[in-house]
Design a protein around this motif. Structure first.
Motif, short mmCIF file in Angstrom:
data_model
loop_
_atom_site.label_atom_id
_atom_site.label_comp_id
_atom_site.label_asym_id
_atom_site.label_seq_id
_atom_site.Cartn_x
_atom_site.Cartn_y
_atom_site.Cartn_z
N PRO A 91 -54.26 77.01 32.60
CA PRO A 91 -53.55 77.24 33.86
C PRO A 91 -54.03 78.49 34.57
O PRO A 91 -54.48 79.45 33.94
CB PRO A 91 -52.09 77.37 33.42
CG PRO A 91 -52.17 77.85 32.02
CD PRO A 91 -53.38 77.18 31.44
N ASN A 92 -53.89 78.49 35.89
CA ASN A 92 -54.28 79.64 36.71
C ASN A 92 -55.72 80.07 36.48
O ASN A 92 -56.04 81.25 36.46
CB ASN A 92 -53.35 80.83 36.47
CG ASN A 92 -51.93 80.51 36.86
OD1 ASN A 92 -51.66 80.06 37.96
ND2 ASN A 92 -51.01 80.69 35.93
N SER A 126 -53.71 70.95 30.17
CA SER A 126 -53.08 71.82 31.16
C SER A 126 -54.15 72.51 31.98
O SER A 126 -54.96 73.27 31.45
CB SER A 126 -52.19 72.87 30.48
OG SER A 126 -51.68 73.78 31.43
N ASP A 128 -53.30 73.64 35.51
CA ASP A 128 -52.62 73.99 36.76
C ASP A 128 -53.40 75.07 37.50
O ASP A 128 -53.96 75.98 36.88
CB ASP A 128 -51.22 74.53 36.46
CG ASP A 128 -50.28 73.45 35.94
OD1 ASP A 128 -50.60 72.26 36.09
OD2 ASP A 128 -49.24 73.81 35.38
N VAL A 129 -53.39 75.00 38.82
CA VAL A 129 -53.96 76.02 39.70
C VAL A 129 -55.38 76.37 39.27
O VAL A 129 -55.73 77.52 39.04
CB VAL A 129 -53.07 77.29 39.72
CG1 VAL A 129 -53.43 78.17 40.93
CG2 VAL A 129 -51.60 76.96 39.76
N GLU A 150 -50.78 68.42 32.92
CA GLU A 150 -50.33 69.41 33.90
C GLU A 150 -51.50 69.72 34.83
O GLU A 150 -52.43 70.44 34.47
CB GLU A 150 -49.88 70.69 33.19
CG GLU A 150 -48.86 70.48 32.07
CD GLU A 150 -47.50 70.05 32.59
OE1 GLU A 150 -47.21 70.32 33.77
OE2 GLU A 150 -46.74 69.44 31.82
N LEU A 151 -51.47 69.16 36.06
CA LEU A 151 -52.55 69.36 37.02
C LEU A 151 -52.01 69.82 38.37
O LEU A 151 -52.64 69.60 39.41
CB LEU A 151 -53.33 68.04 37.20
CG LEU A 151 -54.14 67.57 35.99
CD1 LEU A 151 -54.71 66.18 36.24
CD2 LEU A 151 -55.26 68.54 35.66
N ALA A 152 -50.88 70.47 38.38
CA ALA A 152 -50.27 70.91 39.63
C ALA A 152 -51.08 72.03 40.28
O ALA A 152 -51.79 72.78 39.62
CB ALA A 152 -48.84 71.39 39.37
N GLY A 153 -50.96 72.13 41.60
CA GLY A 153 -51.56 73.25 42.32
C GLY A 153 -53.06 73.21 42.41
O GLY A 153 -53.70 74.26 42.43
N ASN A 154 -53.65 72.03 42.45
CA ASN A 154 -55.09 71.91 42.62
C ASN A 154 -55.40 71.28 43.98
O ASN A 154 -54.57 71.32 44.89
CB ASN A 154 -55.67 71.08 41.47
CG ASN A 154 -55.73 71.85 40.17
OD1 ASN A 154 -56.51 72.80 40.04
ND2 ASN A 154 -54.91 71.48 39.20
N SER A 174 -47.38 66.06 35.64
CA SER A 174 -47.13 67.00 36.73
C SER A 174 -48.33 67.03 37.66
O SER A 174 -49.41 67.49 37.29
CB SER A 174 -46.88 68.40 36.17
OG SER A 174 -46.70 69.34 37.21
N ASN A 178 -50.79 68.96 45.23
CA ASN A 178 -52.15 68.47 45.38
C ASN A 178 -52.23 67.71 46.70
O ASN A 178 -51.36 67.86 47.56
CB ASN A 178 -52.54 67.57 44.20
CG ASN A 178 -52.95 68.36 42.97
OD1 ASN A 178 -54.03 68.93 42.93
ND2 ASN A 178 -52.08 68.41 41.97
#
Length: 306
Positions: A91-92, A126, A128-129, A150-154, A174, A178
């Motif tokens: 993540p991040n 995971s 994310d972002v 978890e693939l949010a914020g891409n 998640s 996106n």
């Protein structure tokens, strides 16, 4: 003083677990780290590690934590041959193919070429972002043991591949923040263990078959472009805790059996086009702590029992 990972760490031939997370470590990751064949878990998250990942990442890894660093460049394809890998946590991160003129012009990397060849033992993915772009590869269905995605914020686009329905053990999906579009594939309704679903930029109908997801606890479909009514089948989700379908174009009446959601603690249906009245069954939702129907077209009075 700059803290770095010593290059001779590769001499620790019996090392099994390396945890240097959250230590403000800078400097590149020494390639020797991935030469320790006994090493099964590497945790380097929440540091300031720059540069590229080594191309010789160990095939024997079981868990790899890299989130919260300053890594750039393509993700090494060697990791796709890690047959023991069960957890990949990034993540991040900034997994990139191209770095522009500063942090505001980053061009993200792609998932294809990595995901489909990852270990069949992988249970958690995971990222994310991570500035990942393009679509979710269809061969993600090969990762049959996944329980969390978890693939949010891409910057993911296109549609959810129907092959994701092959992930029978999946519990959490998640995909929020996106640019995915199209409709939710009916194949998602085959995931009997799915408990957490978030999505974005989807349109068309809310699939009636979502009512078959008996394990669903959180259904988060806010800020999409759904234009149907809420299927009456969703009231069969008696274990649902959180429902958010706000900021869509949903219309029609609220489900007459709304009182069946007895476990619900949060319901946000605001900013839609719901009409008619508030069903009296709303009074049966004893555990509600958040309830919003604002910015709709509801009529009638609020039932006294509520």
């Amino acid at each position: 003083m700059v803290v770095t990972i010593p290059g001779d760490i590769g001499n620790l031939k019996n090392l099994e677990f390396l945890n240097l997370a959250d230590n403000n470590i800078a400097g590149i990751i020494p390639p020797a780290v991935f030469n320790v064949s006994t090493l099964s878990i590497i945790a380097l998250s929440l540091n300031q590690l720059p540069g590229h990942l080594p191309s010789n990442m160990g095939l024997w890894l079981e868990q790899l934590y890299l989130g919260g660093n300053q890594l750039v460049g393509p993700f090494p394809v060697s990791i796709s041959n890690a047959s023991q890998l069960t957890l990949l946590d990034m993540p991040n991160c900034r997994v990139l193919e191209t770095l522009g003129l500063g942090d505001n012009t980053l061009i993200g990397g792609k998932l294809p070429g990595l995901v489909g060849n990852l270990s069949g033992s992988l249970v958690e993915f995971s990222a994310d972002v991570c500035n990942i772009r393009d679509g979710i590869p269809s061969d993600i269905g090969n990762l049959s043991r996944l329980i969390n995605i978890e693939l949010a914020g891409n910057k993911l686009t296109e549609i959810i591949p129907a092959t994701i329905g092959a992930l029978k053990d999946l519990q959490s999906l998640s995909l929020s923040y996106n640019k995915l579009d199209g409709s939710i594939p009916s194949e998602l309704c085959h995931l009997n263990n799915l408990a957490y679903l978030t999505s974005n930029n989807f349109s068309g109908l809310v699939p009636a078959c979502l009512g078959d997801l008996i394990s669903l606890r959180n259904l988060l479909l806010g800020s999409n472009m759904f234009s149907s009514s809420i299927p009456s089948t969703l009231t069969t989700l008696i274990n649902l805790l959180i429902l958010n379908s706000s900021s869509n174009s949903l219309s029609g009446p609220l489900p007459i059996d709304i009182g069946e959601w007895k476990a619900l603690v949060s319901m946000d249906l605001s900013s839609n086009h719901f009409s008619s009245y508030i069903p009296t069954g709303i009074a049966d939702l004893k555990d509600l702590t958040l309830f919003s129907l604002s910015n709709n077209r509801l009529t009638g009075s609020i039932t006294e029992s509520f």
